[in-house]
Design a protein around this motif. Structure first.
Motif, PDB file in Angstrom:
ATOM      1  N   ALA A   1      -4.742   5.342  -2.455  1.00 11.27           N
ATOM      2  CA  ALA A   1      -5.100   5.085  -3.855  1.00 11.27           C
ATOM      3  C   ALA A   1      -6.258   4.084  -3.917  1.00 11.27           C
ATOM      4  O   ALA A   1      -6.346   3.175  -3.085  1.00 11.27           O
ATOM      5  N   PRO A   2      -7.151   4.237  -4.902  1.00 14.73           N
ATOM      6  CA  PRO A   2      -8.292   3.317  -5.025  1.00 14.73           C
ATOM      7  C   PRO A   2      -7.887   1.854  -5.197  1.00 14.73           C
ATOM      8  O   PRO A   2      -8.642   0.962  -4.845  1.00 14.73           O
ATOM      9  N   GLY A   3      -6.691   1.601  -5.699  1.00  7.94           N
ATOM     10  CA  GLY A   3      -6.236   0.226  -5.908  1.00  7.94           C
ATOM     11  C   GLY A   3      -6.130  -0.586  -4.634  1.00  7.94           C
ATOM     12  O   GLY A   3      -6.118  -1.813  -4.680  1.00  7.94           O
ATOM     13  N   CYS A   4      -6.085   0.055  -3.472  1.00  5.91           N
ATOM     14  CA  CYS A   4      -5.987  -0.671  -2.199  1.00  5.91           C
ATOM     15  C   CYS A   4      -7.292  -1.404  -1.890  1.00  5.91           C
ATOM     16  O   CYS A   4      -7.283  -2.489  -1.328  1.00  5.91           O
ATOM     17  N   VAL A   5      -8.409  -0.823  -2.238  1.00  3.70           N
ATOM     18  CA  VAL A   5      -9.716  -1.396  -1.926  1.00  3.70           C
ATOM     19  C   VAL A   5     -10.138  -2.405  -2.986  1.00  3.70           C
ATOM     20  O   VAL A   5     -10.836  -3.365  -2.701  1.00  3.70           O
TER      21      VAL A   5
ATOM     22  N   THR B   1      -3.430  -9.911  -0.934  1.00  2.00           N
ATOM     23  CA  THR B   1      -3.603  -8.462  -0.828  1.00  2.00           C
ATOM     24  C   THR B   1      -4.848  -8.065  -0.036  1.00  2.00           C
ATOM     25  O   THR B   1      -5.172  -6.886   0.040  1.00  2.00           O
ATOM     26  N   LEU B   2      -5.557  -9.017   0.557  1.00  6.19           N
ATOM     27  CA  LEU B   2      -6.782  -8.693   1.309  1.00  6.19           C
ATOM     28  C   LEU B   2      -6.508  -7.759   2.489  1.00  6.19           C
ATOM     29  O   LEU B   2      -7.360  -6.971   2.869  1.00  6.19           O
ATOM     30  N   TRP B   3      -5.295  -7.807   3.052  1.00  7.12           N
ATOM     31  CA  TRP B   3      -4.941  -6.942   4.182  1.00  7.12           C
ATOM     32  C   TRP B   3      -5.041  -5.463   3.827  1.00  7.12           C
ATOM     33  O   TRP B   3      -5.240  -4.620   4.693  1.00  7.12           O
ATOM     34  N   MET B   4      -4.941  -5.122   2.550  1.00  7.55           N
ATOM     35  CA  MET B   4      -4.956  -3.728   2.120  1.00  7.55           C
ATOM     36  C   MET B   4      -6.322  -3.066   2.337  1.00  7.55           C
ATOM     37  O   MET B   4      -6.414  -1.851   2.386  1.00  7.55           O
ATOM     38  N   ARG B   5      -7.351  -3.881   2.511  1.00  6.81           N
ATOM     39  CA  ARG B   5      -8.692  -3.328   2.748  1.00  6.81           C
ATOM     40  C   ARG B   5      -8.790  -2.582   4.079  1.00  6.81           C
ATOM     41  O   ARG B   5      -9.708  -1.806   4.291  1.00  6.81           O
TER      42      ARG B   5
ATOM     43  N   VAL C   1      11.949   9.034   0.699  1.00  7.91           N
ATOM     44  CA  VAL C   1      11.876   7.586   0.556  1.00  7.91           C
ATOM     45  C   VAL C   1      10.492   7.095   0.956  1.00  7.91           C
ATOM     46  O   VAL C   1      10.068   7.298   2.087  1.00  7.91           O
ATOM     47  N   PRO C   2       9.763   6.444   0.050  1.00  9.43           N
ATOM     48  CA  PRO C   2       8.466   5.898   0.447  1.00  9.43           C
ATOM     49  C   PRO C   2       8.653   4.671   1.327  1.00  9.43           C
ATOM     50  O   PRO C   2       9.596   3.901   1.147  1.00  9.43           O
ATOM     51  N   ALA C   3       7.783   4.497   2.298  1.00 15.99           N
ATOM     52  CA  ALA C   3       7.815   3.314   3.142  1.00 15.99           C
ATOM     53  C   ALA C   3       7.215   2.154   2.356  1.00 15.99           C
ATOM     54  O   ALA C   3       6.175   2.309   1.722  1.00 15.99           O
ATOM     55  N   LEU C   4       7.855   1.012   2.389  1.00 13.31           N
ATOM     56  CA  LEU C   4       7.317  -0.199   1.791  1.00 13.31           C
ATOM     57  C   LEU C   4       6.729  -1.013   2.929  1.00 13.31           C
ATOM     58  O   LEU C   4       7.436  -1.354   3.880  1.00 13.31           O
ATOM     59  N   ILE C   5       5.417  -1.313   2.858  1.00 16.11           N
ATOM     60  CA  ILE C   5       4.744  -1.995   3.969  1.00 16.11           C
ATOM     61  C   ILE C   5       4.031  -3.256   3.499  1.00 16.11           C
ATOM     62  O   ILE C   5       3.686  -3.400   2.327  1.00 16.11           O
ATOM     63  N   THR C   6       3.814  -4.149   4.459  1.00 16.12           N
ATOM     64  CA  THR C   6       2.991  -5.339   4.250  1.00 16.12           C
ATOM     65  C   THR C   6       2.208  -5.585   5.530  1.00 16.12           C
ATOM     66  O   THR C   6       2.356  -4.844   6.509  1.00 16.12           O
ATOM     67  N   THR C   7       1.386  -6.623   5.529  1.00 14.62           N
ATOM     68  CA  THR C   7       0.566  -6.933   6.686  1.00 14.62           C
ATOM     69  C   THR C   7       1.417  -7.306   7.893  1.00 14.62           C
ATOM     70  O   THR C   7       2.487  -7.907   7.744  1.00 14.62           O
TER      71      THR C   7
END
Length: 189
Positions: free
Chosen positions: A103-107, A114-118, A66-72
């Motif tokens: 994955a490159p999509g995070c940056v 979605t700025l927290w993904m940086r 099961v992948p973890a689903l995360i947010t800020t």
């Protein structure tokens, strides 16, 4: 001139497959086709991200699958206020992970939500909080927290809000008292 006319959306389907990040579908049907240059029909199908943590036979999915689903972690402050207001707050916990691959999509994401993904960087240690309502009352853990995984096992995570932002990490340890640093603090969904 007759424009296309469609029926309302159906209810969302269940997840396409259990025990993995997948999608659900809703559809609508054409009631009247366009004629003589009328407006064309809109999309007839929509898909949305979906995750079911129980198999079709009713068994809990193996945690390592099961992948973890995360947010800020900032989202958790609002969540705690809502839970405290209705008295449903349960004690949670935190898990530290070492980020292995991202994955490159995070940056590349530049939208405000979605700025927290940086802050996700390979090699960094992150702290992910498990709190109500993500804390499952039956198992008393958050799905994707890696409980029951083997030492140094690569586990998968997915960022909520950007399907292009995902990766792998290794579970370091569980902390019963959360004191996550604000920059590298995240939240299970």
């Amino acid at each position: 001139v007759t424009s296309c006319e469609v029926l309302p959306w159906s209810a969302w389907s269940g997840c396409a497959e259990p025990c993995k990040a997948t999608y659900r579908v809703r559809r609508r049907h054409v009631l009247r086709e366009p004629r003589n240059g009328g407006e064309p029909c809109p999309a007839l199908e929509e898909r949305a991200g979906c995750m079911e943590y129980w198999s079709r036979q009713g068994a809990e999915c193996e945690q390592s699958l099961v992948p973890a689903l995360i947010t800020t972690g900032g989202f958790g402050k609002a969540r705690k206020k809502r839970a405290a207001a209705d008295g449903s707050e349960r004690a949670g916990y935190c898990v530290e992970f070492q980020l292995v691959a991202i994955a490159p999509g995070c940056v590349r994401s530049h939208r405000s939500h979605t700025l927290w993904m940086r802050y996700l960087r390979e090699g960094h240690t992150v702290c992910v909080e498990c709190q109500h309502p993500a804390l499952d009352p039956r198992s008393l853990h958050c799905y994707g927290d890696g409980s029951g995984s083997h030492e140094n096992q690569l586990l998968h995570w997915q960022a909520v809000g950007s399907p292009q932002c995902s990766g792998t990490w290794k579970r370091i340890r569980q902390l019963d008292t959360c004191s996550c640093p604000s920059v590298h603090s995240f939240l299970f969904i």
